[in-house]
Motif scaffolding. Structure first.
Motif, PDB file in Angstrom:
ATOM      1  N   MET A   1       1.083  -1.401   0.206  1.00  0.00           N
ATOM      2  CA  MET A   1      -0.030  -0.141   0.080  1.00  0.00           C
ATOM      3  C   MET A   1       0.759   1.081  -0.269  1.00  0.00           C
ATOM      4  N   SER A   2       0.812   1.565  -1.083  1.00  0.00           N
ATOM      5  CA  SER A   2       1.306   3.085  -0.998  1.00  0.00           C
ATOM      6  C   SER A   2       0.711   4.417   0.179  1.00  0.00           C
ATOM      7  N   MET A   3       1.665   4.983   0.491  1.00  0.00           N
ATOM      8  CA  MET A   3       1.759   5.860   1.282  1.00  0.00           C
ATOM      9  C   MET A   3       2.160   7.297   1.236  1.00  0.00           C
ATOM     10  N   HIS A   4       1.648   8.545   1.690  1.00  0.00           N
ATOM     11  CA  HIS A   4       2.160   9.609   1.160  1.00  0.00           C
ATOM     12  C   HIS A   4       2.800  10.405   2.890  1.00  0.00           C
ATOM     13  N   ILE A   5       4.054  10.800   2.733  1.00  0.00           N
ATOM     14  CA  ILE A   5       4.819  10.654   4.363  1.00  0.00           C
ATOM     15  C   ILE A   5       5.010  12.560   4.403  1.00  0.00           C
ATOM     16  N   GLY A   6       5.093  13.638   5.724  1.00  0.00           N
ATOM     17  CA  GLY A   6       5.042  15.192   5.820  1.00  0.00           C
ATOM     18  C   GLY A   6       6.195  14.674   7.232  1.00  0.00           C
ATOM     19  N   LEU A   7       7.132  15.560   6.832  1.00  0.00           N
ATOM     20  CA  LEU A   7       8.239  15.679   7.796  1.00  0.00           C
ATOM     21  C   LEU A   7       8.118  16.556   8.262  1.00  0.00           C
ATOM     22  N   ILE A   8       7.844  17.747   9.627  1.00  0.00           N
ATOM     23  CA  ILE A   8       8.414  18.271  10.606  1.00  0.00           C
ATOM     24  C   ILE A   8       9.521  18.501  11.089  1.00  0.00           C
ATOM     25  N   GLY A   9      10.366  19.609  11.097  1.00  0.00           N
ATOM     26  CA  GLY A   9      11.806  19.755  12.075  1.00  0.00           C
ATOM     27  C   GLY A   9      12.414  20.824  11.062  1.00  0.00           C
ATOM     28  N   GLY A  10      13.225  20.084   9.239  1.00  0.00           N
ATOM     29  CA  GLY A  10      14.271  20.668   8.732  1.00  0.00           C
ATOM     30  C   GLY A  10      15.485  20.942   9.311  1.00  0.00           C
ATOM     31  N   GLY A  11      15.907  20.068  10.608  1.00  0.00           N
ATOM     32  CA  GLY A  11      17.492  20.317  11.039  1.00  0.00           C
ATOM     33  C   GLY A  11      17.465  19.077  10.330  1.00  0.00           C
ATOM     34  N   ASN A  12      19.215  18.664  11.797  1.00  0.00           N
ATOM     35  CA  ASN A  12      19.486  17.511  10.999  1.00  0.00           C
ATOM     36  C   ASN A  12      19.466  16.202  10.760  1.00  0.00           C
ATOM     37  N   ILE A  13      17.910  15.850  12.160  1.00  0.00           N
ATOM     38  CA  ILE A  13      17.113  14.756  11.947  1.00  0.00           C
ATOM     39  C   ILE A  13      16.848  14.964  10.817  1.00  0.00           C
ATOM     40  N   THR A  14      16.343  15.744  10.490  1.00  0.00           N
ATOM     41  CA  THR A  14      14.794  15.653   9.032  1.00  0.00           C
ATOM     42  C   THR A  14      15.697  15.308   7.779  1.00  0.00           C
ATOM     43  N   GLU A  15      16.868  15.695   7.937  1.00  0.00           N
ATOM     44  CA  GLU A  15      17.546  14.400   6.750  1.00  0.00           C
ATOM     45  C   GLU A  15      17.835  13.156   6.778  1.00  0.00           C
ATOM     46  N   THR A  16      18.104  13.133   7.964  1.00  0.00           N
ATOM     47  CA  THR A  16      17.564  11.429   8.262  1.00  0.00           C
ATOM     48  C   THR A  16      16.645  10.869   7.673  1.00  0.00           C
ATOM     49  N   HIS A  17      15.571  11.745   8.580  1.00  0.00           N
ATOM     50  CA  HIS A  17      14.479  11.205   8.355  1.00  0.00           C
ATOM     51  C   HIS A  17      13.668  11.256   7.255  1.00  0.00           C
ATOM     52  N   ALA A  18      14.318  12.484   6.151  1.00  0.00           N
ATOM     53  CA  ALA A  18      13.946  12.291   4.644  1.00  0.00           C
ATOM     54  C   ALA A  18      15.128  11.081   3.921  1.00  0.00           C
ATOM     55  N   ARG A  19      16.353  10.816   4.155  1.00  0.00           N
ATOM     56  CA  ARG A  19      16.603   9.621   3.781  1.00  0.00           C
ATOM     57  C   ARG A  19      16.450   8.461   3.998  1.00  0.00           C
ATOM     58  N   ALA A  20      15.063   8.149   5.612  1.00  0.00           N
ATOM     59  CA  ALA A  20      15.034   6.997   5.730  1.00  0.00           C
ATOM     60  C   ALA A  20      13.622   6.245   4.703  1.00  0.00           C
ATOM     61  N   ALA A  21      12.747   7.899   4.716  1.00  0.00           N
ATOM     62  CA  ALA A  21      11.540   7.638   3.625  1.00  0.00           C
ATOM     63  C   ALA A  21      11.782   7.348   2.230  1.00  0.00           C
ATOM     64  N   ARG A  22      13.377   7.762   2.228  1.00  0.00           N
ATOM     65  CA  ARG A  22      13.396   7.851   0.675  1.00  0.00           C
ATOM     66  C   ARG A  22      13.916   5.703  -0.035  1.00  0.00           C
ATOM     67  N   ALA A  23      14.085   6.042   0.479  1.00  0.00           N
ATOM     68  CA  ALA A  23      14.635   4.020   1.054  1.00  0.00           C
ATOM     69  C   ALA A  23      13.497   3.296   1.718  1.00  0.00           C
TER      70      ALA A  23
END
Length: 341
Positions: A1-23
């Motif tokens: 099932m495809s889902m859509h995610i939004g990230l809250i933050g914009g700092g270093n940890i959001t970079e980590t979240h973005a990389r994890a989501a893209r994987a």
């Protein structure tokens, strides 16, 4: 099932979240919110999604099914509640927030909105830590007697000086214990169970911050085990986290989240000789270079949404570490005036 995610933050940890989501192939990065426009726009250019500096507009973005929160700790509950009220599932960085009262408000909001709530404690998915938990549950360590946990990390003065929120009581809720040590507090509770009594001292030994850069506590667990916990961001140059657990049947030592010693009377069938060191530099840097733990937590959370199950660390589990840290802080305040004979 495809889902859509939004990230809250914009700092270093959001970079980590973005990389994890893209994987994760089934997950689409819909939008990123943060107050630093340049950072948010850069993250969107590199990872995708629409940039927002307005939280209300971000939460109204569709399609979006869940948010992953990486903002300052003291904002987690407020932002999570706002998301839940709009029907969005909430996965937040540790800690769930900086007080149990705020944690309770977030837990209640997600229940009322019938959405999932998860807290990111990625240590729970690391293979050797899961193996150790299994050994404890199977009785391989016997009666648990003692645990010694050391988080002797280093953060330079600019880590706090260049931040508007780190080390503040309003947004960080504490220092070395609430921010860095909270992972180990969660780990001890997950492995050894509830704590019934605490003695503690804290101090701002080196950094010029409102909260503590050094904390030490003596813990008494409900199962009868005793423990010590040390957490600091002033131990130059920074050392790997080390957790030693001793039971009546032997001792297991974790370092860099790997089992480096397992001296057990009856060796487990899955005992391995493993000296590979995790290269995560958390002992001396706040940057998370290995996103596999975050990716696994995110995948677990997506399964919980799809199958209507409980995430590996839900709100009630995430609350426990904050409750214990609050108890440690109370004990430290109460003992602050004691004088040795």
């Amino acid at each position: 099932m495809s889902m859509h995610i939004g990230l809250i933050g914009g700092g270093n940890i959001t970079e980590t979240h973005a990389r994890a989501a893209r994987a994760i192939p089934s997950l689409n990065l819909a939008a990123i919110y943060g107050t630093n426009a340049a950072n948010v726009e850069r993250l969107c250019r590199e990872h995708g999604g629409r940039p927002y500096q307005d939280l209300e507009a971000f939460l109204a973005h569709r399609p979006m099914d869940l948010v992953m929160i990486g903002s300052p700790s003291g904002l987690h509950a407020a932002e999570g509640i706002a998301a839940a009220e709009l029907g969005l599932h909430v996965l937040t960085e540790k800690p769930i927030d900086i007080t149990t009262a705020r944690a309770d408000a977030l837990i209640q909001a997600t229940k009322q909105s019938h959405v999932k709530l998860g807290v990111i404690f990625q240590d729970r998915v690391k293979p050797d830590i899961q193996r150790l938990k299994r050994w404890i549950e199977e009785g391989m360590l016997g009666k648990l007697l003692f645990v010694d946990a050391r988080v002797k990390w280093y953060r330079p003065p600019e880590y706090y000086g260049k931040s508007k929120w780190r080390g503040t009581l309003e947004l960080d809720g504490g220092g070395a214990l609430m921010n860095q040590g909270v992972h180990t507090v969660d780990l001890l509770l997950w492995l050894l169970g509830e704590v019934t009594r605490v003695q503690a001292r804290t101090s701002a030994s080196w950094h010029k911050i409102e909260s503590e850069d050094t904390a030490t506590a003596i813990l008494e667990f409900a199962n009868g085990a005793l423990g010590t916990l040390h957490a600091t961001t002033a131990a130059y140059p920074g050392y790997p986290r080390r957790v030693e657990i001793t039971g009546s049947e032997g001792t297991v030592i974790l370092e860099h989240d790997r089992i480096i010693a397992a001296d057990l009377r009856t060796p487990p069938a899955d005992l391995e000789s493993n000296t590979t060191v995790d290269t995560n530099a958390s002992a001396s840097s706040a940057a998370v270079t290995d996103v596999r733990g975050h990716q696994a937590i995110l995948q677990d959370f997506l399964r919980a949404i799809e199958l209507d199950t409980t995430p590996l660390c839900d709100g009630s589990q995430g609350r426990k570490s904050i409750a214990l840290i609050e108890a440690i802080y109370r004990a430290a305040r109460q003992s602050a005036g004691s004088v040795a004979p």
